[in-house]
Write a protein that holds these residues in place. Structure first.
Motif, PDB file in Angstrom:
ATOM      1  N   GLU A  97     -45.672 -35.535 -21.860  1.00  0.00           N
ATOM      2  CA  GLU A  97     -45.356 -35.129 -20.487  1.00  0.00           C
ATOM      3  C   GLU A  97     -46.225 -33.961 -20.048  1.00  0.00           C
ATOM      4  O   GLU A  97     -46.760 -33.937 -18.930  1.00  0.00           O
ATOM      5  CB  GLU A  97     -43.882 -34.763 -20.381  1.00  0.00           C
ATOM      6  CG  GLU A  97     -43.461 -34.327 -18.975  1.00  0.00           C
ATOM      7  CD  GLU A  97     -41.994 -33.934 -18.912  1.00  0.00           C
ATOM      8  OE1 GLU A  97     -41.577 -33.405 -17.864  1.00  0.00           O
ATOM      9  OE2 GLU A  97     -41.271 -34.158 -19.911  1.00  0.00           O
ATOM     10  N   ARG A 128     -49.270 -33.765 -17.218  1.00  0.00           N
ATOM     11  CA  ARG A 128     -49.292 -32.741 -16.162  1.00  0.00           C
ATOM     12  C   ARG A 128     -50.641 -32.020 -16.144  1.00  0.00           C
ATOM     13  O   ARG A 128     -51.216 -31.800 -15.072  1.00  0.00           O
ATOM     14  CB  ARG A 128     -48.160 -31.734 -16.407  1.00  0.00           C
ATOM     15  CG  ARG A 128     -48.153 -30.566 -15.424  1.00  0.00           C
ATOM     16  CD  ARG A 128     -47.007 -29.609 -15.741  1.00  0.00           C
ATOM     17  NE  ARG A 128     -47.067 -28.417 -14.909  1.00  0.00           N
ATOM     18  CZ  ARG A 128     -46.588 -28.340 -13.677  1.00  0.00           C
ATOM     19  NH1 ARG A 128     -46.024 -29.400 -13.121  1.00  0.00           N
ATOM     20  NH2 ARG A 128     -46.670 -27.219 -12.984  1.00  0.00           N
ATOM     21  N   GLY A 173     -50.179 -24.683 -11.025  1.00  0.00           N
ATOM     22  CA  GLY A 173     -49.195 -25.595 -10.455  1.00  0.00           C
ATOM     23  C   GLY A 173     -48.998 -25.437  -8.973  1.00  0.00           C
ATOM     24  O   GLY A 173     -48.183 -26.134  -8.372  1.00  0.00           O
TER      25      GLY A 173
END
Length: 242
Positions: free
Chosen positions: A7, A11, A121
Motif C-alpha cells: 500500500e 502511494r 502528499g
C-alpha cells in the motif's frame, strides 16, 4: 515492516508519477522558451525533491515512529531548499548592467516546491503551484510587458566623434542591454579640433531608459549623452558627459 507494505509502495509510486507530470509541464514551458535549464533539469529537480521528501517523511518519519526520539524528519526537506539555492544561482548570468536567468532560477525553485509538495502528499498544493506558474508565464507576464514603461516618450541625444566607428558601438551596446534603437535625426556640429555628430535616438525596451546613459557614455568616442523628452511624472533632464 509497515514501511515496506504494498500500500505504501503504491502511494509512493503515485506521488512520484504526479510529481513527474507536474514538473514536466514546467520543464516543457522552459524548453518552449529555449532556456538553458529546460525540460530535463526541471523534471530531475522536481523528481529529486519529491523523492527526498518521501525519504524524509517515510524513511525518517513514519517509518521510525516510536523508535527515533529526537530525530527530525524535516531536516532533509530543509536541505533541499539550500541545495536548490546553489543550483538556481548557477543559471543566473550577471553582466555589467544587466542580469539574466532570474526567471529560470525562480522556476527551478518552483519545481522543487512542487516536488516537495507532492512528496508530502499535498497534491492540490503542487497542482496549484503548477497552474500559478503557467498563469504567470503565459498570461500575466505578457500582459505586464504590454504596459508602456514610464519613460516611453523619452529620447536620447548622443554626441560622438565622426569616423571612429562609434555609431556601430552605440547600436551594439543598446542591443546587448536589450534595447532596440531608432535613429530620429543626425546633424554635424561645427568644431575646429574634431568632427562631432549629434544624433537623436529613441530606444525601445522593457528596462528604464536611464540605465543606458552610463553604458553609452563609457563608449570610446562618445562626447556626451543627454536624456530628454521627459515622461509625465518627471520634469528634469539627466545628462552624463564621457
Amino acid at each position: 515492516m509497515p514501511f515496506l507494505s504494498s500500500e505504501l509502495a503504491l502511494r509512493e509510486l503515485i506521488l512520484l508519477s504526479i510529481a513527474f507530470v507536474l514538473c514536466s509541464v514546467v520543464g516543457l514551458e522552459r524548453s518552449i522558451h529555449q532556456k538553458n535549464a529546460g525540460y530535463r533539469t526541471h523534471v530531475l529537480v522536481g523528481m529529486g525533491a519529491c523523492g527526498l521528501t518521501l525519504v524524509s517523511w517515510y524513511g525518517f518519519g513514519a517509518g521510525i515512529a516510536g523508535h527515533g526520539a529526537g530525530i527530525d524528519p524535516t531536516r532533509i526537506a530543509a536541505q533541499i531548499v539550500s541545495g536548490i539555492g546553489f543550483l538556481g544561482g548557477g543559471v543566473i548570468f550577471k553582466g555589467r548592467n544587466f542580469v539574466r536567468g532570474l526567471t529560470t532560477a525562480a522556476t527551478i525553485w518552483i519545481t522543487a516546491a512542487i516536488g516537495m509538495s507532492v512528496g508530502s502528499g499535498l497534491v492540490v498544493l503542487g497542482a496549484m503551484l503548477t497552474v500559478a506558474h503557467l498563469l504567470t508565464i503565459f498570461i500575466v507576464g505578457p500582459l505586464i510587458r504590454k504596459i508602456p514603461p514610464a519613460d516611453r516618450r523619452r529620447e536620447m541625444t548622443i554626441v560622438y566623434e565622426d569616423g571612429q566607428g562609434v555609431l556601430r558601438k552605440i547600436l551594439g551596446a543598446a542591443t546587448d542591454q536589450g534595447f532596440a534603437a531608432e535613429v530620429r535625426s543626425t546633424r554635424r556640429l561645427p568644431r575646429k579640433d574634431r568632427d562631432l555628430i549629434s544624433m537623436e535616438l529613441r530606444f525601445f525596451g522593457n528596462q528604464p531608459l536611464r540605465e543606458l546613459v552610463v553604458p553609452m557614455s563609457e563608449i570610446p568616442g562618445v562626447d556626451r549623452v543627454l536624456l530628454h523628452g521627459v515622461a509625465e511624472d518627471e520634469d528634469d533632464d539627466d545628462e552624463t558627459s564621457a
